[in-house]
Design a protein around this motif. Structure first.
Motif, mmCIF file in Angstrom:
data_model
loop_
_atom_site.group_PDB
_atom_site.id
_atom_site.type_symbol
_atom_site.label_atom_id
_atom_site.label_comp_id
_atom_site.label_asym_id
_atom_site.label_seq_id
_atom_site.Cartn_x
_atom_site.Cartn_y
_atom_site.Cartn_z
ATOM 1 N N ALA A 225 0.980 -1.127 -0.057
ATOM 2 C CA ALA A 225 0.018 -0.078 0.204
ATOM 3 C C ALA A 225 0.625 1.077 0.104
ATOM 4 O O ALA A 225 1.960 1.197 0.474
ATOM 5 C CB ALA A 225 -0.794 -0.165 1.476
ATOM 6 N N LEU A 226 0.934 1.974 -1.196
ATOM 7 C CA LEU A 226 1.166 3.220 -1.029
ATOM 8 C C LEU A 226 0.602 4.984 -0.616
ATOM 9 O O LEU A 226 -0.573 4.494 -0.548
ATOM 10 C CB LEU A 226 1.480 3.640 -2.569
ATOM 11 C CG LEU A 226 2.481 2.881 -2.800
ATOM 12 C CD1 LEU A 226 2.124 3.024 -4.970
ATOM 13 C CD2 LEU A 226 3.057 1.912 -2.599
ATOM 14 N N THR A 232 -3.165 7.708 3.581
ATOM 15 C CA THR A 232 -2.950 9.558 4.047
ATOM 16 C C THR A 232 -1.189 9.015 4.481
ATOM 17 O O THR A 232 -1.383 8.483 5.836
ATOM 18 C CB THR A 232 -3.426 10.045 4.388
ATOM 19 O OG1 THR A 232 -4.788 10.436 3.976
ATOM 20 C CG2 THR A 232 -2.461 11.810 4.966
ATOM 21 N N ALA A 233 0.327 9.391 4.591
ATOM 22 C CA ALA A 233 1.379 9.795 5.734
ATOM 23 C C ALA A 233 0.732 10.114 6.447
ATOM 24 O O ALA A 233 0.845 10.993 6.895
ATOM 25 C CB ALA A 233 2.885 9.280 4.912
ATOM 26 N N ILE A 234 1.478 9.101 8.162
ATOM 27 C CA ILE A 234 1.324 9.954 9.571
ATOM 28 C C ILE A 234 3.266 9.980 9.445
ATOM 29 O O ILE A 234 4.074 9.097 9.636
ATOM 30 C CB ILE A 234 0.933 9.098 10.205
ATOM 31 C CG1 ILE A 234 1.016 7.963 10.545
ATOM 32 C CG2 ILE A 234 -0.590 9.442 10.287
ATOM 33 C CD1 ILE A 234 0.578 7.327 11.523
ATOM 34 N N SER A 235 3.278 10.731 10.425
ATOM 35 C CA SER A 235 5.070 10.349 11.332
ATOM 36 C C SER A 235 4.699 11.194 12.620
ATOM 37 O O SER A 235 4.068 12.477 12.494
ATOM 38 C CB SER A 235 5.489 11.102 10.296
ATOM 39 O OG SER A 235 6.006 12.432 10.228
ATOM 40 N N GLY A 236 5.612 11.661 13.273
ATOM 41 C CA GLY A 236 5.176 12.347 14.902
ATOM 42 C C GLY A 236 6.059 11.569 16.032
ATOM 43 O O GLY A 236 7.290 11.117 15.983
ATOM 44 N N SER A 250 -3.768 6.980 14.444
ATOM 45 C CA SER A 250 -5.114 7.217 13.675
ATOM 46 C C SER A 250 -3.969 7.605 12.058
ATOM 47 O O SER A 250 -3.594 8.311 12.261
ATOM 48 C CB SER A 250 -6.384 8.485 13.644
ATOM 49 O OG SER A 250 -7.115 8.470 12.779
ATOM 50 N N VAL A 251 -4.530 6.736 11.153
ATOM 51 C CA VAL A 251 -4.874 6.511 9.527
ATOM 52 C C VAL A 251 -5.643 6.958 8.535
ATOM 53 O O VAL A 251 -6.193 5.894 9.336
ATOM 54 C CB VAL A 251 -3.603 5.387 9.282
ATOM 55 C CG1 VAL A 251 -2.658 5.408 7.786
ATOM 56 C CG2 VAL A 251 -2.479 5.282 10.511
ATOM 57 N N ARG A 252 -5.391 7.795 7.924
ATOM 58 C CA ARG A 252 -6.686 7.876 7.621
ATOM 59 C C ARG A 252 -6.573 7.189 5.662
ATOM 60 O O ARG A 252 -5.058 7.097 4.992
ATOM 61 C CB ARG A 252 -6.541 9.325 6.492
ATOM 62 C CG ARG A 252 -8.123 9.592 5.774
ATOM 63 C CD ARG A 252 -8.284 11.306 5.021
ATOM 64 N NE ARG A 252 -8.439 11.605 6.702
ATOM 65 C CZ ARG A 252 -9.995 11.469 7.499
ATOM 66 N NH1 ARG A 252 -10.927 11.075 6.281
ATOM 67 N NH2 ARG A 252 -10.399 12.514 7.892
ATOM 68 N N LEU A 253 -7.374 6.143 5.446
ATOM 69 C CA LEU A 253 -7.333 5.061 4.131
ATOM 70 C C LEU A 253 -7.335 6.414 3.568
ATOM 71 O O LEU A 253 -9.377 6.592 3.105
ATOM 72 C CB LEU A 253 -8.067 4.228 4.857
ATOM 73 C CG LEU A 253 -7.730 2.750 5.429
ATOM 74 C CD1 LEU A 253 -8.171 1.698 6.014
ATOM 75 C CD2 LEU A 253 -6.298 2.907 5.444
ATOM 76 N N THR A 254 -7.666 5.624 1.960
ATOM 77 C CA THR A 254 -8.219 6.043 0.538
ATOM 78 C C THR A 254 -8.967 5.402 -0.089
ATOM 79 O O THR A 254 -8.524 4.343 0.020
ATOM 80 C CB THR A 254 -7.088 6.454 -0.163
ATOM 81 O OG1 THR A 254 -5.889 7.251 0.337
ATOM 82 C CG2 THR A 254 -7.784 6.980 -1.933
#
Length: 446
Positions: A225-226, A232-236, A250-254
């Motif tokens: 998955a890209l 949507t990429a996350i970092s922090g 939380s990661v948003r999916l397309t």
């Protein structure tokens, strides 16, 4: 009195005697009172042979050396407890009898490491020599801080000046609280979600010591998955407050329209720190997020056709259903049946390409309009090698269709007309008519 027993009486010296003793009984009390003194006075001397008797020193001093000292008697100089809640006890008493009540106050307790069952003791002139017990209980601090040493101070106060003011008695007790905590440890769990769920929640858990503030970095990583099209990429970074054991990401999916295989991406932890002074550890430092596709695969169906030979072209429609978000390709080719290639139709093959969103495509096959009287004939058009950019297999619901060709020639027809004539005409002409298919030679008898 309380220090000695008063004494009085008389002494007699016989002829030639030079010394006689006076006995004073001393009281051995338990009071720390310092050295004390008393005197013994002589009076009323009478000598039988001398008329001028004198007393050269009529007073003698006695000093009572005190054998008591004010202080605290403690049963131990050091104790050991544990963060698991084990206890240790010790006893306290006074080393001398006070003249008034004495209070022993305990200070210096590290309340993060231990607790006392009482913080003051009272000793009276009556119970000063009876031991009183104190219990220290080890406490957990949820910090990986090693064994902790601290000092417990005991100090006296009261109306007895030997136990108060400048003469206050002090004692120190060393206590060690054994650590039970492991270093903070952070882990992130795998999770599964459907593409159409919108978001996916991941949980980071903290084990080991949780009494400090722990911080850890996180970042998503592409796999099958890209971030450019699937999530949507996350970092922090996240911080655990003292006592907290879990945090959520939380990661948003397309939710695309592609029929694609289930895909995965990763979320990785790094650089864990803790403000307790120890380095936090990483347990399971990487989560696999599995995203299940919610689209049905693309499906193709080809419909048959019936044409007249004179129509020139047979048109077949291929319809696409299911996932329409990608590009679907399929090959097609004609195959002879009762109809023959080139004689009845032109052999045809090729590739159909469905753009994103397209639901139908046409296949056109040229039909040969011969002049032969033929029966109804058929040939097939077959689909094969279907692919989709979503990478999931394309379903061929109807992979083959039949094209029926209806002949346009009229069958040969012979007819003879009725005629009337006179008997005297000599001869009669009857008209024989041929119609329909006239491409051949027709012979008949009459």
């Amino acid at each position: 009195g309380s220090d000695y027993t008063s004494a009085s009486g008389s002494l007699s010296f016989g002829a030639g005697d030079t010394t006689r003793s006076i006995t004073v009984n001393i009281s051995d009390d338990s009071v720390a009172e310092g050295n004390e003194g008393f005197t013994v006075g002589l009076s009323n001397i009478v000598d039988a042979t001398s008329a001028a008797e004198t007393i050269s020193d009529n007073s003698g001093a006695g000093t009572i050396t005190d054998n008591d000292s004010a202080g605290l008697t403690i049963s131990a100089t050091s104790l050991s407890t544990s963060e698991t809640g084990t206890t240790a006890s010790f006893t306290v008493k006074l080393s001398s009898q006070p003249t008034a009540d004495v209070t022993v106050t305990l200070t210096g307790l590290d309340s993060t490491e231990g607790s006392l069952d009482k913080t003051t003791l009272t000793f009276t002139p009556a119970n000063w020599n009876s031991t009183q017990t104190l219990i220290v209980t080890g406490l957990p601090d949820n910090l990986d801080d090693g064994d902790v040493n601290y000092e417990l101070q005991l100090q006296t106060s009261g109306a007895d000046d030997k136990y108060s003011g400048a003469n206050s008695r002090k004692q120190t007790l060393q206590i060690t609280n054994t650590d039970k905590d492991e270093a903070p440890s952070l882990s992130i769990a795998d999770v599964q979600a459907r593409e159409d769920s919108g978001t996916v929640q991941l949980t980071i858990t903290r084990g080991g010591a949780t009494g400090g503030t722990t911080r850890v970095n996180f970042a998503s990583i592409d796999a099958t998955a890209l971030a450019t099209g699937d999530f949507t990429a996350i970092s922090g970074a996240v911080s655990f407050a003292p006592g907290e054991t879990s945090k959520s990401l939380s990661v948003r999916l397309t939710n695309d329209d592609l029929a694609e295989p289930d895909e995965v991406f990763l979320v990785r932890l790094s650089e864990a720190t803790d403000d307790s002074g120890v380095r936090a550890q990483l347990g399971k430092d990487q989560a696999t997020v599995s995203v299940a596709d919610d689209e049905a695969p693309a499906a193709l169906t080809i419909g048959g056709a019936t044409v007249n030979e004179q129509d020139g072209t047979a048109r077949l429609v291929v319809t696409r259903s299911g996932a329409l978000g990608g590009e679907t390709t399929v090959r097609y080719a004609t195959a002879a049946g009762t109809a023959s290639a080139e004689a009845d139709y032109e052999a045809t093959s090729g590739t159909l390409v469905f753009a994103a969103g397209e639901t139908s495509k046409d296949i056109r096959v040229p039909i040969v309009d011969d002049k032969l009287l033929e029966t109804r004939e058929t040939f097939d058009v077959t689909l094969s090698a279907a692919t989709d950019t979503g990478l999931r297999p394309v379903v061929l619901n109807e992979a083959s269709a039949v094209v029926a060709i209806v002949d346009d020639e009229i069958p040969l027809s012979i007819s003879i007309a009725n005629v009337e004539f006179n008997e005297g005409d000599g001869s009669a002409q009857l008209q024989v008519t041929r119609s329909g298919d006239l491409s051949g030679t027709t012979t008949l008898h009459y």
